[in-house]
Design an enzyme around this catalytic site. Sequence first.
Site, mmCIF file in Angstrom:
data_model
loop_
_atom_site.group_PDB
_atom_site.id
_atom_site.type_symbol
_atom_site.label_atom_id
_atom_site.label_comp_id
_atom_site.label_asym_id
_atom_site.label_seq_id
_atom_site.Cartn_x
_atom_site.Cartn_y
_atom_site.Cartn_z
ATOM 1 N N THR A 1 0.840 -1.208 0.000
ATOM 2 C CA THR A 1 0.000 0.000 0.000
ATOM 3 C C THR A 1 0.863 1.240 0.000
ATOM 4 O O THR A 1 1.975 1.222 0.541
ATOM 5 C CB THR A 1 -0.948 0.038 1.226
ATOM 6 O OG1 THR A 1 -1.766 1.207 1.134
ATOM 7 C CG2 THR A 1 -0.206 0.063 2.550
ATOM 8 N N LYS B 1 -3.491 3.228 6.084
ATOM 9 C CA LYS B 1 -3.629 1.764 6.055
ATOM 10 C C LYS B 1 -2.390 1.102 6.649
ATOM 11 O O LYS B 1 -2.492 0.147 7.415
ATOM 12 C CB LYS B 1 -3.754 1.277 4.606
ATOM 13 C CG LYS B 1 -5.064 1.542 3.937
ATOM 14 C CD LYS B 1 -5.001 0.859 2.559
ATOM 15 C CE LYS B 1 -6.171 1.176 1.679
ATOM 16 N NZ LYS B 1 -6.021 0.602 0.338
ATOM 17 N N ASP C 1 -7.771 -3.400 -0.525
ATOM 18 C CA ASP C 1 -8.575 -2.491 -1.312
ATOM 19 C C ASP C 1 -9.861 -2.264 -0.532
ATOM 20 O O ASP C 1 -10.528 -3.227 -0.134
ATOM 21 C CB ASP C 1 -8.873 -3.026 -2.718
ATOM 22 C CG ASP C 1 -9.271 -1.881 -3.636
ATOM 23 O OD1 ASP C 1 -8.393 -1.061 -3.977
ATOM 24 O OD2 ASP C 1 -10.458 -1.779 -3.989
ATOM 25 N N SER C 2 -10.158 -1.023 -0.285
ATOM 26 C CA SER C 2 -11.250 -0.738 0.631
ATOM 27 C C SER C 2 -11.989 0.507 0.197
ATOM 28 O O SER C 2 -11.558 1.208 -0.722
ATOM 29 C CB SER C 2 -10.690 -0.573 2.044
ATOM 30 O OG SER C 2 -9.538 0.249 2.025
ATOM 31 N N TYR D 1 -12.246 8.801 5.000
ATOM 32 C CA TYR D 1 -13.626 9.149 5.343
ATOM 33 C C TYR D 1 -13.932 8.964 6.839
ATOM 34 O O TYR D 1 -15.098 9.057 7.241
ATOM 35 C CB TYR D 1 -14.592 8.281 4.515
ATOM 36 C CG TYR D 1 -14.495 8.510 3.015
ATOM 37 C CD1 TYR D 1 -15.221 9.515 2.389
ATOM 38 C CD2 TYR D 1 -13.660 7.719 2.221
ATOM 39 C CE1 TYR D 1 -15.132 9.729 1.018
ATOM 40 C CE2 TYR D 1 -13.559 7.922 0.849
ATOM 41 C CZ TYR D 1 -14.299 8.926 0.250
ATOM 42 O OH TYR D 1 -14.205 9.143 -1.105
ATOM 43 N N ARG E 1 -11.246 -3.160 8.336
ATOM 44 C CA ARG E 1 -9.864 -3.647 8.155
ATOM 45 C C ARG E 1 -9.500 -4.624 9.273
ATOM 46 O O ARG E 1 -8.869 -5.653 9.029
ATOM 47 C CB ARG E 1 -8.912 -2.443 8.140
ATOM 48 C CG ARG E 1 -7.453 -2.785 7.854
ATOM 49 C CD ARG E 1 -6.672 -1.572 7.382
ATOM 50 N NE ARG E 1 -7.222 -1.065 6.139
ATOM 51 C CZ ARG E 1 -7.977 0.050 6.065
ATOM 52 N NH1 ARG E 1 -8.211 0.775 7.127
ATOM 53 N NH2 ARG E 1 -8.491 0.427 4.905
HETATM 54 P P1 ITT Z 1 -3.360 1.798 -1.862
HETATM 55 O O1 ITT Z 1 -4.128 1.417 -3.112
HETATM 56 O O2 ITT Z 1 -1.956 2.200 -2.123
HETATM 57 O O3 ITT Z 1 -3.489 0.769 -0.777
HETATM 58 P P2 ITT Z 1 -5.425 3.828 -1.634
HETATM 59 O O4 ITT Z 1 -5.743 4.881 -0.608
HETATM 60 O O5 ITT Z 1 -5.407 4.274 -3.071
HETATM 61 O O6 ITT Z 1 -4.051 3.129 -1.237
HETATM 62 P P3 ITT Z 1 -7.799 2.230 -2.135
HETATM 63 O O7 ITT Z 1 -7.720 2.262 -3.602
HETATM 64 O O8 ITT Z 1 -8.163 0.922 -1.466
HETATM 65 O O9 ITT Z 1 -6.439 2.647 -1.441
HETATM 66 O O10 ITT Z 1 -8.807 3.360 -1.672
HETATM 67 C C1 ITT Z 1 -9.406 3.281 -0.447
HETATM 68 C C2 ITT Z 1 -9.963 4.637 -0.050
HETATM 69 O O11 ITT Z 1 -11.119 4.397 0.767
HETATM 70 C C3 ITT Z 1 -8.953 5.361 0.839
HETATM 71 O O12 ITT Z 1 -8.143 6.233 0.098
HETATM 72 C C4 ITT Z 1 -9.871 6.091 1.805
HETATM 73 O O13 ITT Z 1 -10.285 7.301 1.251
HETATM 74 C C5 ITT Z 1 -11.061 5.153 1.930
HETATM 75 N N1 ITT Z 1 -10.899 4.268 3.103
HETATM 76 C C6 ITT Z 1 -10.586 2.943 3.120
HETATM 77 N N2 ITT Z 1 -10.463 2.502 4.374
HETATM 78 C C7 ITT Z 1 -10.701 3.553 5.162
HETATM 79 C C8 ITT Z 1 -10.704 3.739 6.548
HETATM 80 O O14 ITT Z 1 -10.398 2.756 7.393
HETATM 81 N N3 ITT Z 1 -10.979 4.951 7.008
HETATM 82 C C9 ITT Z 1 -11.259 5.962 6.183
HETATM 83 N N4 ITT Z 1 -11.272 5.900 4.868
HETATM 84 C C10 ITT Z 1 -10.997 4.695 4.346
#
Ligand code: ITT
Length: 198
Positions: free
Chosen positions: A7, A12, A69-70, A150, A177
Site C-alpha cells: 500500500t 492503512k 482495497d477498501s 472518510y 480492516r
Molecule cells: P493503496 O491502493 O496504495 O493501498 P489507496 O488509498 O489508493 O491506497 P484504495 O484504492 O483501497 O487505497 O482506496 C481506499 C480509499 O477508501 C482510501 O483512500 C480512503 O479514502 C477510503 N478508506 C478505506 N479505508 C478507510 C478507513 O479505514 N478509514 C477511512 N477511509 C478509508
Amino acid sequence: MKWVVATSNPGKLREFRAIFDQYGLELISKDEAGVMEDPEENGSTFEENALIKARACAEACGLPTVSDDSGLTVDALDGAPGIFSARYAEPGHRRERVLRELEQVPDEKRGGTFYCAIACVIPGECEFTVSGECRGMIAHESIGTGGFGYDSIFFLPEYGKTFGEIPAEVKNRISHRALALAALREKLEEMGYIHADK
Ligand code: ITT
C-alpha cells in the site's frame, strides 16, 4: 519471514502494522521492499483490485505480500463511492463531496458500510482474499481528527462517535480492516504461518 504490505496509503500502513504486530509477523512496507510501481487498479470489485496490487508487488519483490482495497459504500448513493473511494474527488475534497451529496438525506437513510478486501499472495504457493465490513451512518459534518480518509464522517451509533473521534485501539478492533485482518489471521494460522499462542 518478512511480509510486505502493498500500500502507498500511510493510514492503512499504520493500521496494518498495529494489528500485524500482534500476530508475531514482521511486516515491511512496499517502499522498504524496494517496490515503487503502483499497478493500475482496473478491477470491478474490491477483491479484484486487492489481487492486482498484491500480485504486482509479490512479483516485483518475491516476498509474501498482503494488500488492501477498501472503501465506503453509501446506501443513498447506490453504493458510491465504493471502489472509487480514493478517486471520488480531488484529495482533501472527498468527504466534502459525500456530505454535499447527502445534504437533503434524513438520518434514517444515511446508512453506509466500510468494506475491506485483503489479498494475500505467497509466491509459488497460493493466493486468496478475505474481507471485512463495518456498518455505520454518514454524519452531517466532519467530526474528529483521528484516522484518515472518510473516518471523520463515518458515525458509529453504538459509540455515539465517528471513526475520527474514537481511539485508534478501538478502530483497530471493530473496523472493516480489523475484521478482514482477523480473517487473514485465521487463514494464516490454518496454514501454519501464525501460531495460535500469538
Ligand atoms: P493503496 O491502493 O496504495 O493501498 P489507496 O488509498 O489508493 O491506497 P484504495 O484504492 O483501497 O487505497 O482506496 C481506499 C480509499 O477508501 C482510501 O483512500 C480512503 O479514502 C477510503 N478508506 C478505506 N479505508 C478507510 C478507513 O479505514 N478509514 C477511512 N477511509 C478509508
